[in-house]
Design a protein around this motif. Structure first.
Motif, PDB file in Angstrom:
ATOM      1  N   GLN A 237       0.920  -1.264  -0.051  1.00 56.66           N
ATOM      2  CA  GLN A 237       0.117   0.101  -0.003  1.00 56.66           C
ATOM      3  C   GLN A 237       0.915   1.300   0.036  1.00 56.66           C
ATOM      4  N   VAL A 238       1.977   1.216   0.648  1.00 56.58           N
ATOM      5  CA  VAL A 238       2.814   2.398   0.811  1.00 56.58           C
ATOM      6  C   VAL A 238       3.662   2.454  -0.538  1.00 56.58           C
ATOM      7  N   GLY A 239       3.894   1.425  -1.255  1.00 58.10           N
ATOM      8  CA  GLY A 239       4.731   1.493  -2.295  1.00 58.10           C
ATOM      9  C   GLY A 239       6.188   1.010  -1.926  1.00 58.10           C
ATOM     10  N   LEU A 240       6.691  -0.216  -2.753  1.00 54.94           N
ATOM     11  CA  LEU A 240       7.936  -0.850  -2.383  1.00 54.94           C
ATOM     12  C   LEU A 240       9.040   0.039  -2.446  1.00 54.94           C
ATOM     13  N   ASP A 241       9.096   0.838  -3.746  1.00 54.18           N
ATOM     14  CA  ASP A 241      10.091   1.692  -3.990  1.00 54.18           C
ATOM     15  C   ASP A 241      10.316   2.680  -2.720  1.00 54.18           C
ATOM     16  N   VAL A 242       9.301   3.245  -2.086  1.00 53.86           N
ATOM     17  CA  VAL A 242       9.065   4.012  -0.947  1.00 53.86           C
ATOM     18  C   VAL A 242      10.003   3.600   0.141  1.00 53.86           C
ATOM     19  N   VAL A 243       9.200   2.082   0.675  1.00 53.11           N
ATOM     20  CA  VAL A 243       9.927   1.356   1.622  1.00 53.11           C
ATOM     21  C   VAL A 243      11.304   0.986   1.282  1.00 53.11           C
ATOM     22  N   GLY A 272       9.780  -3.522 -11.354  1.00 49.82           N
ATOM     23  CA  GLY A 272       8.790  -2.593 -11.728  1.00 49.82           C
ATOM     24  C   GLY A 272       7.625  -3.242 -10.747  1.00 49.82           C
ATOM     25  N   HIS A 273       7.647  -3.938  -9.836  1.00 53.75           N
ATOM     26  CA  HIS A 273       6.610  -4.324  -9.145  1.00 53.75           C
ATOM     27  C   HIS A 273       6.591  -3.559  -7.707  1.00 53.75           C
ATOM     28  N   LEU A 274       5.954  -2.338  -7.796  1.00 54.29           N
ATOM     29  CA  LEU A 274       6.075  -1.428  -6.731  1.00 54.29           C
ATOM     30  C   LEU A 274       4.816  -1.520  -5.751  1.00 54.29           C
ATOM     31  N   GLY A 275       3.884  -2.351  -5.978  1.00 60.11           N
ATOM     32  CA  GLY A 275       2.703  -2.787  -4.967  1.00 60.11           C
ATOM     33  C   GLY A 275       1.329  -2.296  -5.654  1.00 60.11           C
ATOM     34  N   VAL A 276       0.463  -1.587  -4.709  1.00 62.05           N
ATOM     35  CA  VAL A 276      -0.738  -1.356  -5.268  1.00 62.05           C
ATOM     36  C   VAL A 276      -0.593  -0.360  -6.470  1.00 62.05           C
ATOM     37  N   LYS A 277       0.243   0.830  -6.388  1.00 67.06           N
ATOM     38  CA  LYS A 277       0.208   1.799  -7.496  1.00 67.06           C
ATOM     39  C   LYS A 277       0.681   1.055  -8.869  1.00 67.06           C
ATOM     40  N   GLY A 279      -0.001  -2.097  -9.803  1.00 64.69           N
ATOM     41  CA  GLY A 279      -0.684  -3.462 -10.091  1.00 64.69           C
ATOM     42  C   GLY A 279      -0.225  -4.745  -9.487  1.00 64.69           C
ATOM     43  N   ARG A 280       1.032  -4.683  -8.996  1.00 60.35           N
ATOM     44  CA  ARG A 280       1.578  -5.911  -8.552  1.00 60.35           C
ATOM     45  C   ARG A 280       2.933  -5.414  -7.686  1.00 60.35           C
ATOM     46  N   GLY A 281       2.888  -6.096  -6.384  1.00 61.18           N
ATOM     47  CA  GLY A 281       4.185  -5.941  -5.444  1.00 61.18           C
ATOM     48  C   GLY A 281       4.392  -7.507  -4.963  1.00 61.18           C
ATOM     49  N   PHE A 282       4.103  -7.716  -3.582  1.00 62.02           N
ATOM     50  CA  PHE A 282       4.009  -8.916  -3.020  1.00 62.02           C
ATOM     51  C   PHE A 282       2.605  -9.417  -3.433  1.00 62.02           C
ATOM     52  N   TYR A 283       1.595  -8.751  -3.684  1.00 54.56           N
ATOM     53  CA  TYR A 283       0.574  -9.368  -4.176  1.00 54.56           C
ATOM     54  C   TYR A 283       0.139  -8.588  -5.475  1.00 54.56           C
ATOM     55  N   THR A 284      -0.876  -9.161  -6.132  1.00 52.34           N
ATOM     56  CA  THR A 284      -1.580  -8.630  -7.456  1.00 52.34           C
ATOM     57  C   THR A 284      -2.659  -7.898  -7.195  1.00 52.34           C
ATOM     58  N   TYR A 285      -2.963  -6.543  -7.766  1.00 49.46           N
ATOM     59  CA  TYR A 285      -3.939  -5.796  -7.438  1.00 49.46           C
ATOM     60  C   TYR A 285      -4.650  -5.312  -9.002  1.00 49.46           C
ATOM     61  N   ASP A 286      -6.197  -5.290  -8.943  1.00 50.25           N
ATOM     62  CA  ASP A 286      -6.733  -4.847 -10.233  1.00 50.25           C
ATOM     63  C   ASP A 286      -6.778  -3.207 -10.285  1.00 50.25           C
TER      64      ASP A 286
END
Length: 289
Positions: A237-243, A272-277, A279-286
């Motif tokens: 939710q925060v963004g993996l690049d920010v984390v 490029g898997h940054l999270g919610v923003k 569409g994909r990080g540790f999980y996949t998002y719509d």
């Protein structure tokens, strides 16, 4: 040097510098007592998104605050207009030290002498970006989390902040539905974020060592803590690049920290898997929703 505390606060606006995710949420909270909040951003589109966000949510949020009343929000790309008669300015620009130094130099030059200058920086102490500031006694960290859901705030001195500012903010901020806690000495990560960083780091290390998976760590966390999301979902939710940026900042200060957590994050960010923003990080998002 003593600081002349602002007066007539109830009739003066608050200025928020930056219309991003946190900037618009900060503006929302300061628009809950019937007053004016000005948002400064050079991007017209970002400013309009922020205006719409505040206008859509302010009535609901104000209704949950004792004495709350929906206020007004104005958006401008003119710094002088944003600062006009403001009693408080909250900087919420990206986490770039050079940018913060430039912004605070400009704020110090253009704001009224009794305006409090606060930074929402999540990883830099205000002592690090006051090089161009002639009046450091009015500067401090005021770190928000994710209002209107997470309404605690860290307050931290730049080393020379007038003590009267902390008394004033401790009294005034709860009227806007946000609740300050003072860090009594300089601390990277302030109070809560420093504790949360250790939790994130250890969760990532468990995965880096192959002990468990993000999904299983989150499920155990949800069961044992009784909350709806675990650390990996929250990092998405925060963004993996920010984390990753935050974790690298901690590592620069504390070289003994394990590299495994940063390695895990870097693999995702590089892909490029940054999270919610994204569409994909540790999980996949719509991302269509």
């Amino acid at each position: 040097m003593a600081f002349l505390l602002p007066r007539d606060i109830e009739n003066r606006p608050v200025a928020v510098i930056g219309a991003g995710t946190l900037g618009r949420r900060i503006a929302l909270m300061f628009a809950t007592r019937g007053g004016l909040v000005r948002i400064f951003d050079k991007s017209h589109q970002a400013g309009e998104v922020a205006r719409t966000y505040v206008e859509e949510h302010v009535a609901e949020v104000a209704a949950g605050i004792d004495g709350g009343e929906p206020g007004r929000v104005a958006v401008t790309d003119d710094m002088a207009e944003a600062l006009l008669d403001a009693w408080l300015v909250v900087e919420a620009v990206p986490e770039r030290l050079d940018l913060k130094k430039e912004i605070f130099g400009e704020l110090d030059r253009k704001a009224l002498p009794d305006t409090i200058l606060a930074s929402n920086s999540s990883s830099y102490a205000s002592s690090e970006f006051i090089d161009q500031v002639k009046h450091p006694e009015r500067v401090l960290n005021m770190h928000f989390y994710m209002p209107p859901r997470q309404n605690a705030i860290d307050l931290m001195s730049d080393g020379r902040t007038d003590p009267g500012i902390f008394d004033l903010l401790t009294r005034e901020l709860p009227l806007f539905g946000v609740f300050p806690f003072i860090a009594h000495k300089e601390s990277t990560g302030f109070i809560f974020n420093r504790i949360w960083a250790a939790i994130k780091r250890e969760a990532l290390e468990v995965v880096a060592e192959g002990v468990s998976t993000p999904e299983d760590v989150d499920e155990m966390w949800k069961i044992n803590m009784g909350i709806p999301a675990g650390p990996f979902r929250m990092m998405d939710q925060v963004g993996l690049d920010v984390v990753l940026d935050i974790e690298q900042h901690y590592a620069q200060e504390r070289p003994h920290l394990p590299a495994g957590p940063r390695d895990v994050l870097k693999r995702y960010v590089d892909a490029g898997h940054l999270g919610v923003k994204s569409g994909r990080g540790f999980y996949t998002y719509d991302t269509e929703k």
